[in-house]
Write a protein that holds these residues in place. Structure first.
Motif, short mmCIF file in Angstrom:
data_model
loop_
_atom_site.label_atom_id
_atom_site.label_comp_id
_atom_site.label_asym_id
_atom_site.label_seq_id
_atom_site.Cartn_x
_atom_site.Cartn_y
_atom_site.Cartn_z
N ASP A 141 0.85 -1.19 0.00
CA ASP A 141 0.00 0.00 0.00
C ASP A 141 0.88 1.24 0.00
O ASP A 141 1.60 1.50 0.94
CB ASP A 141 -0.89 -0.01 1.24
CG ASP A 141 -1.80 1.21 1.29
OD1 ASP A 141 -1.89 1.91 0.26
OD2 ASP A 141 -2.41 1.44 2.34
N THR A 142 0.82 2.00 -1.08
CA THR A 142 1.60 3.24 -1.16
C THR A 142 0.71 4.46 -1.04
O THR A 142 1.07 5.56 -1.44
CB THR A 142 2.37 3.30 -2.49
OG1 THR A 142 1.44 3.23 -3.57
CG2 THR A 142 3.37 2.16 -2.60
N SER A 143 -0.46 4.29 -0.45
CA SER A 143 -1.36 5.43 -0.27
C SER A 143 -0.70 6.52 0.54
O SER A 143 -0.03 6.27 1.54
CB SER A 143 -2.63 4.96 0.44
OG SER A 143 -3.41 6.07 0.82
N PRO B 227 12.44 11.13 -3.58
CA PRO B 227 11.66 10.95 -4.81
C PRO B 227 10.67 9.78 -4.73
O PRO B 227 9.63 9.80 -5.40
CB PRO B 227 12.73 10.70 -5.88
CG PRO B 227 13.95 10.29 -5.15
CD PRO B 227 13.89 10.99 -3.82
N VAL B 228 10.97 8.78 -3.91
CA VAL B 228 10.02 7.68 -3.72
C VAL B 228 8.76 8.19 -3.02
O VAL B 228 7.63 7.85 -3.41
CB VAL B 228 10.68 6.55 -2.91
CG1 VAL B 228 9.66 5.48 -2.52
CG2 VAL B 228 11.81 5.91 -3.70
N LEU B 229 8.95 9.01 -1.99
CA LEU B 229 7.80 9.58 -1.29
C LEU B 229 6.99 10.50 -2.19
O LEU B 229 5.75 10.46 -2.20
CB LEU B 229 8.28 10.36 -0.06
CG LEU B 229 8.91 9.53 1.07
CD1 LEU B 229 9.60 10.44 2.07
CD2 LEU B 229 7.83 8.69 1.77
N LEU B 230 7.67 11.31 -2.97
CA LEU B 230 6.97 12.19 -3.91
C LEU B 230 6.18 11.38 -4.92
O LEU B 230 5.03 11.72 -5.25
CB LEU B 230 7.97 13.10 -4.62
CG LEU B 230 8.64 14.19 -3.77
CD1 LEU B 230 9.78 14.83 -4.53
CD2 LEU B 230 7.62 15.24 -3.34
N GLY B 231 6.77 10.29 -5.41
CA GLY B 231 6.08 9.45 -6.37
C GLY B 231 4.85 8.78 -5.79
O GLY B 231 3.91 8.46 -6.52
N LEU C 11 8.97 3.28 2.82
CA LEU C 11 7.73 3.85 2.30
C LEU C 11 6.52 3.22 2.98
O LEU C 11 5.59 3.93 3.41
CB LEU C 11 7.66 3.63 0.78
CG LEU C 11 6.38 4.09 0.09
CD1 LEU C 11 6.20 5.59 0.21
CD2 LEU C 11 6.39 3.68 -1.38
N ALA C 12 6.52 1.90 3.10
CA ALA C 12 5.37 1.22 3.71
C ALA C 12 5.22 1.57 5.18
O ALA C 12 4.10 1.56 5.72
CB ALA C 12 5.54 -0.29 3.54
N TYR D 13 2.70 -6.59 7.45
CA TYR D 13 2.11 -5.28 7.19
C TYR D 13 2.41 -4.80 5.77
O TYR D 13 1.65 -4.01 5.19
CB TYR D 13 2.63 -4.26 8.21
CG TYR D 13 2.37 -4.67 9.63
CD1 TYR D 13 1.15 -4.42 10.24
CD2 TYR D 13 3.36 -5.33 10.37
CE1 TYR D 13 0.91 -4.81 11.55
CE2 TYR D 13 3.13 -5.72 11.68
CZ TYR D 13 1.91 -5.46 12.25
OH TYR D 13 1.66 -5.85 13.55
N ALA D 14 3.55 -5.23 5.22
CA ALA D 14 3.94 -4.85 3.86
C ALA D 14 4.53 -6.11 3.21
O ALA D 14 5.73 -6.36 3.32
CB ALA D 14 4.96 -3.72 3.86
#
Length: 508
Positions: free
Chosen positions: A2-4, A32-36, A208-209, A296-297
């Motif tokens: 989940d990358t929501s 950039p991963v968070l921005l994406g 990210l997760a 969880y991920a």
């Protein structure tokens, strides 16, 4: 996975995350991963100018602050949902444990007061059944920081990783340089230590997760790749992936971690202040005790990235000769394993350089005409005999030599062969970059640039770069280095002189 980017259970606007450590190895790849993923990103940095040339700089909010100065922190935490804590004081001297402690306490207190929903911290994987007092200072400090954040009153995810495989990671660069520079290695006992390396791609996926973990979750997680290897096995497999000759590893019982750290600092470009704590951390094995984070991920369908593939990705840019991404901060590679301009100078392997600069009494257009006319019948503007001998030696070694010449006597374009070079980049009137195709124990480039300095003056800059492959590459560079003043120095002077004379005839 989940990358929501929405706060769980609220349907609110994308969460604002604060990244502490965006100028570091992991932080520079995480932003950039968070921005994406749709997050609004704020970066806390001591020197905002260090982020100025990042391609995502105009998409983030930057706040100048210092984690060791608590009074500067509150504005950075205002309105933040998730804090990524990715800094440590390793390499700053013997007092780094105290510095890490003060910084963690300040961040924990400020996050609690600001109503932050979650802290995510990337720490070190500690060995099983070893009291914390017996850990190396490096791992002991990482564990203490994790404990401070877990006790902050803000739900914290403490991710614990061992060796991160990616160009720029201090642990990986130590492995890289030791393996590449020493075909025969007399090594201490710690090369038998078992570790569980993890690819930087999987580290970023977990980070990210972690932002979307359940609000009440406050705990640590071990994260690692699919394989457990000794340090010796990692060196041997790195050599195989890098296509180096088989390394001879001779363990001896007399080198302590402290002495080994000094040795690593001498043999590799990794500073001793960084190498020593890392080596000391190898006294005990660091293997994951659990894989609970997958609840969880979940792991990706193709599985976690193995050691060999992670090394292959980390070396890909170097092997593909994509060096332009290192020279220019305006163009960055996209893979998390690729080197970034913000990485330490010692990361990404050795890159030798010969740099020349000459002021030219000629318009930039005239200087460019000389530069673009280089090679072929025009020659290389210096020591023709040396170039001829090098061409003959290249042909004897099975290379192309100087026989290819050039497609057109006056103009060049990307992809053109030029004697034993190839045009890798050309920006008309400004830049010519050539990639060597002669037989070499490494990769080489020649970069020529023209900069106007008024209507009738210009500046000529010339860079010869060489990335060695193994010990033979280093030996090659130093064997030819004494001739650089004649060959490259003469080239710069003669190109400038030819431009000043208003002709592009070959120099001598």
């Amino acid at each position: 996975m989940d990358t929501s980017a929405h706060v769980p259970g609220t349907g609110a606007a994308p969460s604002r995350v604060l990244v502490i450590g965006a100028t570091g190895y992991i932080g520079g790849r995480l932003v950039p991963v968070l921005l994406g993923a749709g997050y609004r990103v704020r970066c806390l940095v001591r020197e905002p100018r260090r982020l100025r040339d990042q391609p995502w700089a105009d998409r983030i909010e930057t706040v100048k602050a210092d984690v060791t100065s608590p009074g500067t922190l509150p504005p950075a935490f205002e309105g933040v949902d998730v804090v990524y804590y990715l800094v440590h004081a390793l390499g700053t001297g013997t007092g780094f444990e105290e510095t890490d402690r003060r910084a963690a306490l300040a961040v924990a207190r400020t996050a609690k007061e600001a109503g932050v929903r979650r802290i995510v911290y990337l720490g070190g994987l500690a060995p099983r059944q070893v009291p914390e007092r017996e850990l190396s200072p490096h791992l002991r400090s990482r564990a203490e920081v994790g404990r401070i954040l877990l006790n902050s009153g803000v739900p914290t995810a403490h991710l614990r990783a061992a060796v991160v495989i990616g160009s720029g990671s201090a642990s990986f660069e130590m492995l890289r340089h030791l393996t590449e520079r020493l075909p025969v290695m007399v090594t201490p006992r710690w090369v038998r230590t078992r570790v569980q390396p993890i690819a930087v791609r999987d580290v970023l996926r977990c980070l990210l997760a972690a932002a979307a973990l359940p609000d009440e979750l406050n705990r640590g997680f071990d994260i690692g790749g699919p394989e457990v290897l000794s340090y010796r096995q990692m060196m041997e497999r790195y050599a195989a992936v890098a296509r180096l000759p088989r390394r001879l590893v001779l363990p001896v019982p007399v080198l302590s971690p402290a002495l080994s750290g000094l040795w690593v600092g001498l043999v590799t470009p990794v500073p001793g202040s960084v190498a020593r704590p890392l080596v000391e951390s190898l006294r005990h094995e660091v293997v994951c005790r659990e894989h609970d984070f997958a609840r969880y991920a979940p792991d990706p369908p193709e599985g976690l990235l193995g050691f060999d593939e992670a090394v292959r990705l980390a070396l890909k840019r170097v092997r593909d000769a994509d060096v332009a991404t290192r020279w220019s901060s305006a163009s960055l590679p996209g893979a998390p394993s690729d080197p970034l301009p913000s990485d330490p100078e010692w990361s990404g392997g050795s890159l030798y350089e010969d740099r020349r600069e000459v002021a030219v009494e000629a318009p930039a257009e005239e200087l460019w005409r000389v530069v673009e006319g280089i090679g072929g019948d025009n020659g290389w503007y210096s020591f023709p005999l040396a170039w001829s001998v090098r061409g003959v030696l290249d042909r004897l070694a099975g290379g192309v030599g100087l026989r290819r010449g050039r497609r057109d006597p006056h103009s060049l374009r990307i992809g053109d062969s030029l004697d034993f070079w190839r045009v890798e980049e050309i920006e008309r009137g400004r830049l010519l970059r050539l990639r060597a195709e002669m037989r070499l124990p490494g990769r080489a480039w020649l970069e020529l640039t023209v900069t106007p300095d008024g209507p009738s003056r210009a500046v000529y800059r010339q860079r010869a770069l060489f990335r060695p492959h193994g010990l033979a590459g280093h030996a090659y560079w130093w064997s030819v280095a004494p001739f650089h003043a004649v060959v490259f120095g003469g080239m710069a002077r003669n190109i400038a002189g030819r431009a000043a004379e208003g002709t592009s005839a070959p120099g001598s």
